[in-house]
Design an enzyme around this catalytic site. Structure first.
Site, mmCIF file in Angstrom:
data_model
loop_
_atom_site.group_PDB
_atom_site.id
_atom_site.type_symbol
_atom_site.label_atom_id
_atom_site.label_comp_id
_atom_site.label_asym_id
_atom_site.label_seq_id
_atom_site.Cartn_x
_atom_site.Cartn_y
_atom_site.Cartn_z
ATOM 1 N N LYS A 41 -6.063 0.512 -0.932
ATOM 2 C CA LYS A 41 -6.417 1.947 -0.189
ATOM 3 C C LYS A 41 -5.649 2.784 0.447
ATOM 4 C CE LYS A 41 -10.324 0.101 1.800
ATOM 5 N NZ LYS A 41 -9.988 -1.228 1.322
ATOM 6 N N ARG A 61 -19.426 0.532 3.314
ATOM 7 C CA ARG A 61 -18.844 -0.285 3.333
ATOM 8 C C ARG A 61 -20.575 -1.733 2.960
ATOM 9 N NH1 ARG A 61 -13.074 -1.524 5.443
ATOM 10 N NH2 ARG A 61 -12.682 -3.355 5.239
ATOM 11 N N ARG A 92 1.634 -8.238 3.973
ATOM 12 C CA ARG A 92 1.209 -6.644 4.392
ATOM 13 C C ARG A 92 1.736 -6.354 5.661
ATOM 14 N NH1 ARG A 92 -4.239 -3.150 4.363
ATOM 15 N NH2 ARG A 92 -5.634 -4.893 6.014
ATOM 16 N N ARG A 103 -1.500 -8.137 10.693
ATOM 17 C CA ARG A 103 -3.009 -8.210 11.578
ATOM 18 C C ARG A 103 -3.167 -9.298 11.525
ATOM 19 N NH1 ARG A 103 -5.397 -3.257 8.396
ATOM 20 N NH2 ARG A 103 -7.159 -4.728 7.742
ATOM 21 N N ARG A 145 -12.983 -11.786 4.297
ATOM 22 C CA ARG A 145 -12.810 -10.548 4.438
ATOM 23 C C ARG A 145 -13.429 -10.802 2.520
ATOM 24 N NH1 ARG A 145 -7.544 -8.787 6.174
ATOM 25 N NH2 ARG A 145 -8.484 -6.166 5.386
HETATM 26 P P1 AMP Z 1 -9.713 -1.938 7.223
HETATM 27 O O1 AMP Z 1 -9.300 -1.892 7.570
HETATM 28 O O2 AMP Z 1 -10.557 -0.840 6.613
HETATM 29 O O3 AMP Z 1 -9.512 -3.477 6.742
HETATM 30 O O4 AMP Z 1 -10.980 -2.639 8.686
HETATM 31 C C1 AMP Z 1 -10.610 -3.842 9.172
HETATM 32 C C2 AMP Z 1 -11.712 -4.553 9.850
HETATM 33 O O5 AMP Z 1 -12.538 -3.391 10.748
HETATM 34 C C3 AMP Z 1 -12.786 -4.486 8.789
HETATM 35 O O6 AMP Z 1 -12.849 -5.996 8.520
HETATM 36 C C4 AMP Z 1 -14.024 -4.287 9.499
HETATM 37 O O7 AMP Z 1 -14.530 -5.766 10.871
HETATM 38 C C5 AMP Z 1 -13.896 -2.769 10.435
HETATM 39 N N1 AMP Z 1 -14.656 -2.305 9.894
HETATM 40 C C6 AMP Z 1 -13.491 -1.358 8.777
HETATM 41 N N2 AMP Z 1 -13.898 -0.781 8.145
HETATM 42 C C7 AMP Z 1 -15.787 -0.688 8.426
HETATM 43 C C8 AMP Z 1 -17.284 -0.114 8.047
HETATM 44 N N3 AMP Z 1 -17.366 0.540 7.064
HETATM 45 N N4 AMP Z 1 -18.275 -1.080 8.336
HETATM 46 C C9 AMP Z 1 -17.949 -1.782 9.348
HETATM 47 N N5 AMP Z 1 -16.787 -2.798 9.569
HETATM 48 C C10 AMP Z 1 -15.551 -2.055 9.531
#
Ligand code: AMP
Length: 210
Positions: A13, A88, A123, A156, A167
């Site tokens: 994404k 999400r 990644r 990360r 996740r």
């Molecule tokens: P991402 O980089 O989008 O994979 O987000 C990393 C982490 O941030 C996720 O595993 C969640 O812990 C938190 N996070 C990001 N976006 C959301 C969301 N819309 N709702 C809840 N947690 C989020």
């Protein structure tokens, strides 16, 4: 154009959001990047989010909804935006609707779980600007250095295998129902993630024209 990018963690994404951002000149809003930045700065928001993020869990809805609500009021969103990683959960999507935000298209990037696990282990992301790379599929020109800003590229914490599995479980349970949610609005376009990033980008840009 107001867009949502859906897909499992590691479906690409963030990378595709950058491509669309360059193409349409609209900002990509990543709740993940906003939370990681807050964590880095040691703000109250960052401290609140840390344990959820480190464990691969979702940060509570009210926290991310407040972030997006505020971010969408910024002037750079006037001509459109790309939501990367939000919503999400169904309550987050409902909150977006309740804010009166019009969504033109929802692009869901589909990648099988085995591929995701393989991808996330390679990644690397830029500590400074958040740009995303992959050791095999999209390496930076100089190992460990971001092509865009010269920052350090690192793995990360939540890309470690156990956290990735958590996740993915969270994705299937809480995020995947959004496909049904947006299917019903007629805005959903499904794109199969390809081996080559540029092939996926082509399909994503085509989905914008659909
Ligand atoms: P991402 O980089 O989008 O994979 O987000 C990393 C982490 O941030 C996720 O595993 C969640 O812990 C938190 N996070 C990001 N976006 C959301 C969301 N819309 N709702 C809840 N947690 C989020």
């Amino acid at each position: 154009m107001n867009l949502i990018l859906l897909g499992a963690p590691g479906a690409g994404k963030g990378t595709q959001a950058e491509v669309i951002c360059d193409h349409l000149q609209i900002p990509a809003l990543s709740t993940g990047n906003i939370l990681r930045e807050a964590l880095k700065q040691g703000t109250e928001l960052g401290l609140k989010a840390k344990s959820y993020m480190d464990g691969g869990k979702l940060v509570p809805d009210e926290v991310v909804i407040a972030i997006i609500k505020e971010r969408l009021t910024a002037p750079d969103c006037e001509n459109g935006f790309i939501l990367d990683g939000f919503p999400r959960t169904v309550p987050q999507a409902q909150a977006l609707d309740a804010m009166g935000v019009r969504i033109d298209r929802v692009i869901d990037i589909e990648v099988p779980d085995e591929k995701i696990e393989q991808r996330l282990s390679g990644r690397r992301v830029c500590e400074s600007c958040g740009a995303s790379y992959h050791m095999l599929y999209k390496p930076s020109a100089v190992a460990g250095v971001c092509d865009k800003c010269g920052g350090n590229t690192v793995q990360r914490k939540d890309d470690h295998p156990d956290t990735v599995r958590e996740r993915l479980a969270v994705y299937h349970e809480q995020t995947e129902p959004l496909k049904d949610y947006y299917e019903k609005t007629g805005k959903l376009v499904i794109v199969e993630g390809q081996e080559e990033v540029s092939d996926t980008s082509e399909l994503v840009l085509k989905a914008l024209r659909a």
